[in-house]
Scaffold this motif. Structure first.
Motif, PDB file in Angstrom:
ATOM      1  N   MET A  26       9.208  10.278  -2.033  1.00 40.22           N
ATOM      2  CA  MET A  26       9.879  10.659  -0.803  1.00 40.22           C
ATOM      3  C   MET A  26      10.895  11.795  -1.008  1.00 40.22           C
ATOM      4  O   MET A  26      10.910  12.728  -0.220  1.00 40.22           O
ATOM      5  N   TRP A  38      19.917  17.823   0.750  1.00 41.13           N
ATOM      6  CA  TRP A  38      18.589  17.648   0.146  1.00 41.13           C
ATOM      7  C   TRP A  38      18.700  17.378  -1.353  1.00 41.13           C
ATOM      8  O   TRP A  38      17.929  16.612  -1.919  1.00 41.13           O
ATOM      9  N   LEU A  67      14.779   1.234 -10.722  1.00 41.45           N
ATOM     10  CA  LEU A  67      13.685   0.283 -10.491  1.00 41.45           C
ATOM     11  C   LEU A  67      12.881   0.078 -11.769  1.00 41.45           C
ATOM     12  O   LEU A  67      12.474  -1.047 -12.081  1.00 41.45           O
ATOM     13  N   LYS A 111       3.596   4.116 -14.363  1.00 41.59           N
ATOM     14  CA  LYS A 111       4.790   4.926 -14.103  1.00 41.59           C
ATOM     15  C   LYS A 111       5.446   5.369 -15.412  1.00 41.59           C
ATOM     16  O   LYS A 111       6.025   6.449 -15.485  1.00 41.59           O
ATOM     17  N   GLY A 128       3.281  -2.754  -2.246  1.00 40.56           N
ATOM     18  CA  GLY A 128       3.966  -1.943  -3.253  1.00 40.56           C
ATOM     19  C   GLY A 128       3.036  -1.199  -4.180  1.00 40.56           C
ATOM     20  O   GLY A 128       3.466  -0.680  -5.198  1.00 40.56           O
ATOM     21  N   ILE A 183       1.298   1.634  -5.956  1.00 37.98           N
ATOM     22  CA  ILE A 183       1.786   3.016  -6.032  1.00 37.98           C
ATOM     23  C   ILE A 183       0.776   3.998  -5.430  1.00 37.98           C
ATOM     24  O   ILE A 183       1.081   5.158  -5.268  1.00 37.98           O
ATOM     25  N   ILE A 204       5.746   6.452   5.039  1.00 38.49           N
ATOM     26  CA  ILE A 204       7.147   6.133   5.295  1.00 38.49           C
ATOM     27  C   ILE A 204       7.195   5.109   6.420  1.00 38.49           C
ATOM     28  O   ILE A 204       6.405   5.194   7.364  1.00 38.49           O
ATOM     29  N   MET A 233      14.925   3.586   6.869  1.00 39.74           N
ATOM     30  CA  MET A 233      13.583   4.106   6.582  1.00 39.74           C
ATOM     31  C   MET A 233      13.370   4.083   5.083  1.00 39.74           C
ATOM     32  O   MET A 233      14.320   4.176   4.312  1.00 39.74           O
ATOM     33  N   PHE A 234      12.118   3.936   4.663  1.00 40.63           N
ATOM     34  CA  PHE A 234      11.833   3.890   3.225  1.00 40.63           C
ATOM     35  C   PHE A 234      10.381   4.251   2.974  1.00 40.63           C
ATOM     36  O   PHE A 234       9.559   4.185   3.888  1.00 40.63           O
ATOM     37  N   CYS A 235      10.084   4.601   1.710  1.00 46.08           N
ATOM     38  CA  CYS A 235       8.703   4.922   1.368  1.00 46.08           C
ATOM     39  C   CYS A 235       7.961   3.649   0.965  1.00 46.08           C
ATOM     40  O   CYS A 235       8.557   2.660   0.572  1.00 46.08           O
ATOM     41  N   HIS A 240       5.482   3.554  -1.403  1.00 48.87           N
ATOM     42  CA  HIS A 240       4.905   3.597  -2.751  1.00 48.87           C
ATOM     43  C   HIS A 240       5.945   3.323  -3.830  1.00 48.87           C
ATOM     44  O   HIS A 240       5.842   3.797  -4.947  1.00 48.87           O
ATOM     45  N   SER A 241       6.982   2.540  -3.483  1.00 49.81           N
ATOM     46  CA  SER A 241       8.066   2.299  -4.436  1.00 49.81           C
ATOM     47  C   SER A 241       7.638   1.402  -5.591  1.00 49.81           C
ATOM     48  O   SER A 241       8.290   1.360  -6.618  1.00 49.81           O
ATOM     49  N   GLY A 242       6.534   0.667  -5.397  1.00 47.34           N
ATOM     50  CA  GLY A 242       6.145  -0.303  -6.418  1.00 47.34           C
ATOM     51  C   GLY A 242       6.710  -1.681  -6.138  1.00 47.34           C
ATOM     52  O   GLY A 242       6.497  -2.607  -6.901  1.00 47.34           O
ATOM     53  N   LEU A 249       3.660  10.974   4.498  1.00 45.62           N
ATOM     54  CA  LEU A 249       4.740  11.723   3.837  1.00 45.62           C
ATOM     55  C   LEU A 249       4.881  13.151   4.369  1.00 45.62           C
ATOM     56  O   LEU A 249       5.992  13.613   4.607  1.00 45.62           O
ATOM     57  N   LEU A 276      11.690  15.729   9.156  1.00 44.30           N
ATOM     58  CA  LEU A 276      13.011  15.701   8.538  1.00 44.30           C
ATOM     59  C   LEU A 276      13.623  17.103   8.562  1.00 44.30           C
ATOM     60  O   LEU A 276      14.803  17.280   8.844  1.00 44.30           O
ATOM     61  N   LEU A 302      19.179   9.102   5.430  1.00 44.12           N
ATOM     62  CA  LEU A 302      18.453   8.875   4.169  1.00 44.12           C
ATOM     63  C   LEU A 302      19.420   8.716   3.005  1.00 44.12           C
ATOM     64  O   LEU A 302      19.256   7.843   2.157  1.00 44.12           O
TER      65      LEU A 302
END
Lengths: 213, 213
Positions: A1, A110, A124, A189, B37, B39, B44, B73-75, B77-79, B95, B102, B112
């Protein structure tokens, strides 16, 4: 993100000069402690050059959490220790001044999003290491065994075809599907495994996977 | 560091309607899984109403990492796994679209930064819990003992005057100064201890400190 964005080049230009006006400049030799992480500490640091390490020390070990480079900025009251991993030049200011400067230079936002996103991903990975260390080791051994019995050389490393679902791998190593899935993703990862396709993985460096802690 | 900022009120206004145009809307009953989760997952989510829990499951336990509320808000693919802790209304997008939106609505960047900063603080508390659990328990016992022998009632709870430095506390519980300092700060961040002044602490709720895991 987090958008890939560095303010390293902004900071050395005329806009950076304006942004950093009033900041305090300090130099740190390699190995020196920059912040003891006391939550009473207050302020923001900006890295002009060098490399910083954010870490925690518990009773029996030291844990690196995140590395900062030129253009990165962070708060001092995180509760973590920060040291100079290399000789480093930093700028400091208080929170109120930083907040004001940020509102005058919105594109700096940004950079902050990028740093926070990178730090979050790094934190994480630390949590996964602490929680999933045992199972990651068992999965590493599982893949090394397969590499030795049926691995093929490929441009990405030793290619291993596992004709099994994650659920089957979980049964082989005696764990749950969910924990196995998280642990495999965590090895990916870490760069120790590469997913090539359904059930096909590559091991870029077997020695690195074997010596995985 | 993260400026206190919520976009919950922006999202329900005309600006939010524009921002969220093209997003997919979905409703989730309490307890339903929103993201596994993986990856490979991409996109989003924006919380319109309800409450989400981000968590990890290892072999022997489940670990809550972060809670999201309206405007967050969050993505995907954080795992981490994400579930609806309450009935929740969400908006989803990919994305690339989110990145474009954005840049058209730069003030969303502050939201964010705020979310990432909160998530980072929460992840750090989890790491401290995993690393410092034993020593935090010993310090909790140390303060409870002092509360029983010499505690006084105060508006903030039972006030305990420890006429000792952190170094001395460390010696009493048999640990290092650094680990003791981090663990005390962690108990303060947990709200289990309040620092009133030099060597003076308050315990808001003795029972909560005693039952600390």
């Amino acid at each position: 993100m987090p958008p890939r964005f560095s303010i390293a080049n902004i900071l050395v230009g005329p806009q950076g000069e304006e942004f950093l006006r009033g900041f305090i400049h300090r130099s740190y030799p390699k190995g020196s402690l920059i912040s003891s992480g006391d939550i009473d500490e207050n302020g923001i640091l900006v890295v002009m050059s060098g490399r910083l390490r954010m870490f925690l020390i518990s009773e029996d070990r030291e844990l690196s959490l995140f590395y900062f480079g030129p253009g990165d900025m962070f708060c001092l009251h995180s509760g973590c220790l920060i040291e100079a991993a290399e000789p480093s030049e930093l700028k400091f200011t208080d929170l109120a001044t930083f907040d004001k400067k940020l509102r005058e230079n919105p594109q700096i936002a940004w950079a902050l999003i990028s740093i926070l996103g990178r730090a979050l991903a790094s934190f994480l990975r630390t949590i996964e290491d602490l929680m999933f260390h045992d199972i990651k080791q068992r999965i590493a051994n599982y893949f090394i065994d397969h590499a030795h019995s049926s691995g093929r050389p490929s441009p990405s490393g030793v290619e291993v075809e596992i004709r099994l679902s994650v659920e089957d791998i979980a049964k082989s190593i005696g764990s749950s599907r969910q924990a196995t899935s998280t642990a495999i993703n965590s090895l990916i990862k870490d760069g120790l495994l590469v997913r090539q396709g359904r059930g096909v993985y590559a091991i870029p460096a077997i020695e690195r996977l074997r010596s995985f802690r």
